[in-house]
Design a protein around this motif. Structure first.
Motif, PDB file in Angstrom:
ATOM      1  N   ALA A 180      19.586  69.995  12.103  1.00 22.92           N
ATOM      2  CA  ALA A 180      18.361  70.690  11.734  1.00 22.92           C
ATOM      3  C   ALA A 180      18.683  71.868  10.825  1.00 22.92           C
ATOM      4  O   ALA A 180      19.805  72.403  10.852  1.00 22.92           O
ATOM      5  CB  ALA A 180      17.634  71.178  12.990  1.00 22.92           C
ATOM      6  N   PRO A 181      17.730  72.311  10.018  1.00 25.57           N
ATOM      7  CA  PRO A 181      17.948  73.514   9.204  1.00 25.57           C
ATOM      8  C   PRO A 181      18.237  74.717  10.095  1.00 25.57           C
ATOM      9  O   PRO A 181      17.718  74.819  11.206  1.00 25.57           O
ATOM     10  CB  PRO A 181      16.612  73.681   8.462  1.00 25.57           C
ATOM     11  N   GLU A 182      19.056  75.624   9.596  1.00 24.93           N
ATOM     12  CA  GLU A 182      19.357  76.841  10.343  1.00 24.93           C
ATOM     13  C   GLU A 182      18.094  77.660  10.554  1.00 24.93           C
ATOM     14  O   GLU A 182      17.266  77.802   9.650  1.00 24.93           O
ATOM     15  CB  GLU A 182      20.396  77.676   9.599  1.00 24.93           C
ATOM     16  N   MET A 183      17.925  78.203  11.756  1.00 22.18           N
ATOM     17  CA  MET A 183      16.745  78.999  12.078  1.00 22.18           C
ATOM     18  C   MET A 183      17.161  80.195  12.925  1.00 22.18           C
ATOM     19  O   MET A 183      17.641  80.037  14.050  1.00 22.18           O
ATOM     20  CB  MET A 183      15.717  78.158  12.828  1.00 22.18           C
ATOM     21  N   PHE A 184      17.034  81.391  12.363  1.00 24.49           N
ATOM     22  CA  PHE A 184      17.353  82.636  13.059  1.00 24.49           C
ATOM     23  C   PHE A 184      18.770  82.636  13.615  1.00 24.49           C
ATOM     24  O   PHE A 184      19.039  83.137  14.708  1.00 24.49           O
ATOM     25  CB  PHE A 184      16.348  82.898  14.189  1.00 24.49           C
ATOM     26  N   GLY A 185      19.698  82.039  12.877  1.00 27.63           N
ATOM     27  CA  GLY A 185      21.093  82.006  13.296  1.00 27.63           C
ATOM     28  C   GLY A 185      21.468  80.807  14.137  1.00 27.63           C
ATOM     29  O   GLY A 185      22.649  80.592  14.406  1.00 27.63           O
ATOM     30  N   PHE A 186      20.485  80.012  14.555  1.00 27.88           N
ATOM     31  CA  PHE A 186      20.746  78.837  15.386  1.00 27.88           C
ATOM     32  C   PHE A 186      20.911  77.590  14.514  1.00 27.88           C
ATOM     33  O   PHE A 186      20.196  77.404  13.529  1.00 27.88           O
ATOM     34  CB  PHE A 186      19.603  78.600  16.373  1.00 27.88           C
ATOM     35  N   LYS A 187      21.848  76.728  14.901  1.00 24.41           N
ATOM     36  CA  LYS A 187      22.030  75.430  14.269  1.00 24.41           C
ATOM     37  C   LYS A 187      22.077  74.368  15.367  1.00 24.41           C
ATOM     38  O   LYS A 187      22.792  74.525  16.360  1.00 24.41           O
ATOM     39  CB  LYS A 187      23.323  75.380  13.456  1.00 24.41           C
ATOM     40  N   LEU A 188      21.337  73.300  15.168  1.00 23.42           N
ATOM     41  CA  LEU A 188      21.252  72.210  16.142  1.00 23.42           C
ATOM     42  C   LEU A 188      21.733  70.916  15.509  1.00 23.42           C
ATOM     43  O   LEU A 188      21.358  70.580  14.383  1.00 23.42           O
ATOM     44  CB  LEU A 188      19.810  72.034  16.627  1.00 23.42           C
ATOM     45  N   ALA A 189      22.593  70.183  16.232  1.00 18.74           N
ATOM     46  CA  ALA A 189      23.043  68.857  15.813  1.00 18.74           C
ATOM     47  C   ALA A 189      22.908  67.907  16.994  1.00 18.74           C
ATOM     48  O   ALA A 189      23.318  68.235  18.107  1.00 18.74           O
ATOM     49  CB  ALA A 189      24.479  68.900  15.323  1.00 18.74           C
ATOM     50  N   VAL A 190      22.316  66.738  16.758  1.00 17.32           N
ATOM     51  CA  VAL A 190      22.197  65.701  17.779  1.00 17.32           C
ATOM     52  C   VAL A 190      22.583  64.368  17.152  1.00 17.32           C
ATOM     53  O   VAL A 190      22.275  64.112  15.984  1.00 17.32           O
ATOM     54  CB  VAL A 190      20.765  65.624  18.374  1.00 17.32           C
ATOM     55  N   GLY A 191      23.271  63.526  17.922  1.00 18.11           N
ATOM     56  CA  GLY A 191      23.712  62.274  17.348  1.00 18.11           C
ATOM     57  C   GLY A 191      23.873  61.171  18.364  1.00 18.11           C
ATOM     58  O   GLY A 191      24.024  61.414  19.568  1.00 18.11           O
ATOM     59  N   ILE A 192      23.792  59.933  17.862  1.00 13.60           N
ATOM     60  CA  ILE A 192      24.166  58.762  18.656  1.00 13.60           C
ATOM     61  C   ILE A 192      25.501  58.269  18.111  1.00 13.60           C
ATOM     62  O   ILE A 192      25.692  58.158  16.905  1.00 13.60           O
ATOM     63  CB  ILE A 192      23.099  57.657  18.619  1.00 13.60           C
ATOM     64  N   LEU A 193      26.443  58.003  19.023  1.00 13.75           N
ATOM     65  CA  LEU A 193      27.792  57.618  18.645  1.00 13.75           C
ATOM     66  C   LEU A 193      28.174  56.312  19.318  1.00 13.75           C
ATOM     67  O   LEU A 193      27.613  55.945  20.367  1.00 13.75           O
ATOM     68  CB  LEU A 193      28.803  58.706  19.046  1.00 13.75           C
ATOM     69  N   ASP A 194      29.109  55.621  18.707  1.00 11.56           N
ATOM     70  CA  ASP A 194      29.608  54.373  19.293  1.00 11.56           C
ATOM     71  C   ASP A 194      30.206  54.673  20.660  1.00 11.56           C
ATOM     72  O   ASP A 194      31.070  55.538  20.790  1.00 11.56           O
ATOM     73  CB  ASP A 194      30.669  53.776  18.361  1.00 11.56           C
ATOM     74  N   PRO A 195      29.758  53.977  21.712  1.00 13.75           N
ATOM     75  CA  PRO A 195      30.231  54.311  23.063  1.00 13.75           C
ATOM     76  C   PRO A 195      31.637  53.800  23.333  1.00 13.75           C
ATOM     77  O   PRO A 195      32.091  52.819  22.737  1.00 13.75           O
ATOM     78  CB  PRO A 195      29.212  53.611  23.967  1.00 13.75           C
ATOM     79  N   ALA A 196      32.313  54.468  24.254  1.00 16.44           N
ATOM     80  CA  ALA A 196      33.612  54.000  24.735  1.00 16.44           C
ATOM     81  C   ALA A 196      33.391  53.032  25.895  1.00 16.44           C
ATOM     82  O   ALA A 196      32.430  53.154  26.655  1.00 16.44           O
ATOM     83  CB  ALA A 196      34.466  55.175  25.197  1.00 16.44           C
ATOM     84  N   ASP A 197      34.279  52.061  26.020  1.00 18.71           N
ATOM     85  CA  ASP A 197      34.201  51.100  27.115  1.00 18.71           C
ATOM     86  C   ASP A 197      34.919  51.686  28.321  1.00 18.71           C
ATOM     87  O   ASP A 197      36.142  51.629  28.427  1.00 18.71           O
ATOM     88  CB  ASP A 197      34.839  49.779  26.695  1.00 18.71           C
ATOM     89  N   THR A 198      34.181  52.281  29.240  1.00 21.34           N
ATOM     90  CA  THR A 198      34.775  52.980  30.381  1.00 21.34           C
ATOM     91  C   THR A 198      34.821  52.132  31.649  1.00 21.34           C
ATOM     92  O   THR A 198      35.175  52.629  32.714  1.00 21.34           O
ATOM     93  CB  THR A 198      34.006  54.273  30.666  1.00 21.34           C
ATOM     94  N   VAL A 199      34.435  50.847  31.556  1.00 24.94           N
ATOM     95  CA  VAL A 199      34.601  49.895  32.645  1.00 24.94           C
ATOM     96  C   VAL A 199      35.371  48.698  32.106  1.00 24.94           C
ATOM     97  O   VAL A 199      35.487  48.514  30.906  1.00 24.94           O
ATOM     98  CB  VAL A 199      33.238  49.445  33.220  1.00 24.94           C
TER      99      VAL A 199
END
Length: 368
Positions: A180-199
């Motif tokens: 997201a654009p910077e707002m009052f010093g805050f920066k937000l990042a959100v993402g979907i990533l390739d999952p690890a096979d944990t089983v």
């Protein structure tokens, strides 16, 4: 060059954070910039003389190795298209040690850690491709010894810095991430990533991707520079009646006043590898760690004291790492480093020490 694009590359952020310099001073070498299109190249080269005393085996070893950051070359492009700016980065990270350690006289492995495109606009930025993860991202990029050596690593690769002794590694992964654009010093990042096979097994199932996010805040009050962050990870994997939910939270705070910088960070996780995420079966046991650092700059020099621990029930180990570092800037593109590291790892169940090493590392770094 489009600085909005370049400043978001993982290596570039690491350089700026570790050196305390402006983006314009060390961004890259601009090769082309006409009609809204730019292309640039950046590079990072280093070598350390390493003398290590192994207190478990009572042996001493002398090597010439890389530091915590591998040798790297990166290519960046940017093109303005109406209200959008299209960009991209590809970076190639290579070991200078793997030829002898792997038994192949001239072989060198090339590791592609960043290969992504970006779309920037008034809405912020969307990143498509492979880049460092968001969980533990600022923990490692704002480490005061990022450009040093740190704790022992693999025989043919880089050292581990404070990985598994204060924070996990934000493994480069395939992802779609929104910033997201910077707002009052805050920066937000959100993402979907390739999952690890944990089983494990023939019916492994990852019904949803891995989710990661990070919020950072930066401000300056009465000549005090303040940076804080919180990041996290969540994923769930199934195999029949077996379900592994993996969660992790990282956090930190860095305060700078004149020449003095104080920093503290940490993480806590469940069902998540506290070294690096990988395709391997895990349990939902816990892990946590912290890192505290102090740095003092005078002239072209910087002194660093660093101490970190990780307590991992999930992998049954405890670690602690202490580093004394001295960094000297010959100029903006050439740095000298001297470090002394004490690292210990124990089995948390039996108390048996598996690693007890004292390391002296003397290095030089050239970058553009």
């Amino acid at each position: 060059m489009n600085n909005n694009k370049i400043r978001r590359s993982g290596l570039f952020i690491a350089m700026v954070a570790a050196m305390g310099v402006s983006a314009a001073a060390n961004a890259a070498v601009e090769l082309y910039n006409e009609d809204g299109t730019s292309f640039s190249v950046d590079g990072y080269f280093n070598a350390f003389y390493v003398n290590r005393d192994n207190n478990v085996n009572n042996t001493r070893d002398s090597r010439v190795k890389m530091g915590f950051l591998p040798n790297t070359i990166g290519f960046n492009f940017s093109k303005e298209m109406g209200d959008l700016t299209l960009g991209g980065r590809s970076s190639f990270w290579t070991s200078i040690n793997d030829s002898l350690d792997d038994g192949l006289a001239t072989d060198t492995a090339i590791d592609v850690r960043q290969f992504y495109a970006t779309v920037d606009g008034d809405f912020g930025q969307v990143l498509l491709g492979k880049d460092f993860g968001l969980y533990a991202r600022s923990n490692i990029f704002l480490d005061e010894i990022l450009m040093g050596f740190g704790s022992p690593g693999t025989a043919g690769g880089v050292s581990f810095g404070n990985i598994r002794a204060g924070y996990p590694y934000p493994l480069p992964s395939a992802q779609i991430t929104y910033r997201a654009p910077e707002m009052f010093g805050f920066k937000l990042a959100v993402g979907i990533l390739d999952p690890a096979d944990t089983v494990t097994g023939t019916n492994d199932e990852n019904a949803a991707p891995r989710f990661e996010s990070e919020v950072t805040y930066a401000t300056s009050v009465s000549n005090i520079a303040l940076t804080g962050w919180v990041n996290g990870r969540y994923q769930s994997a199934e195999n029949g009646s077996t379900t592994v939910d993996s969660t992790g939270v990282g956090y930190g705070l860095k305060v700078s006043l004149a020449e003095l910088t104080l920093a503290a960070s940490g993480f806590t996780s469940k069902g998540d590898n506290p070294v690096l995420i990988s395709n391997s079966a895990v349990t939902e046991d816990d892990a946590d760690g912290f890192l505290v650092q102090a740095a003092y700059a005078f002239g072209a020099n910087r002194l660093v004291l660093s101490y970190g621990e990780t307590d991992a029930e999930i992998l049954d180990f405890e670690t602690e790492s202490t580093t004394f570092g001295f960094f000297h800037d010959v100029n903006s593109n050439f740095k000298l480093v001297a470090e002394y590291n004490m690292f210990e790892q124990k089995n948390r169940t039996t108390g048996v020490t598996s690693t007890d090493a004292d390391t002296i590392a003397l290095g030089a770094i050239v970058m553009f």
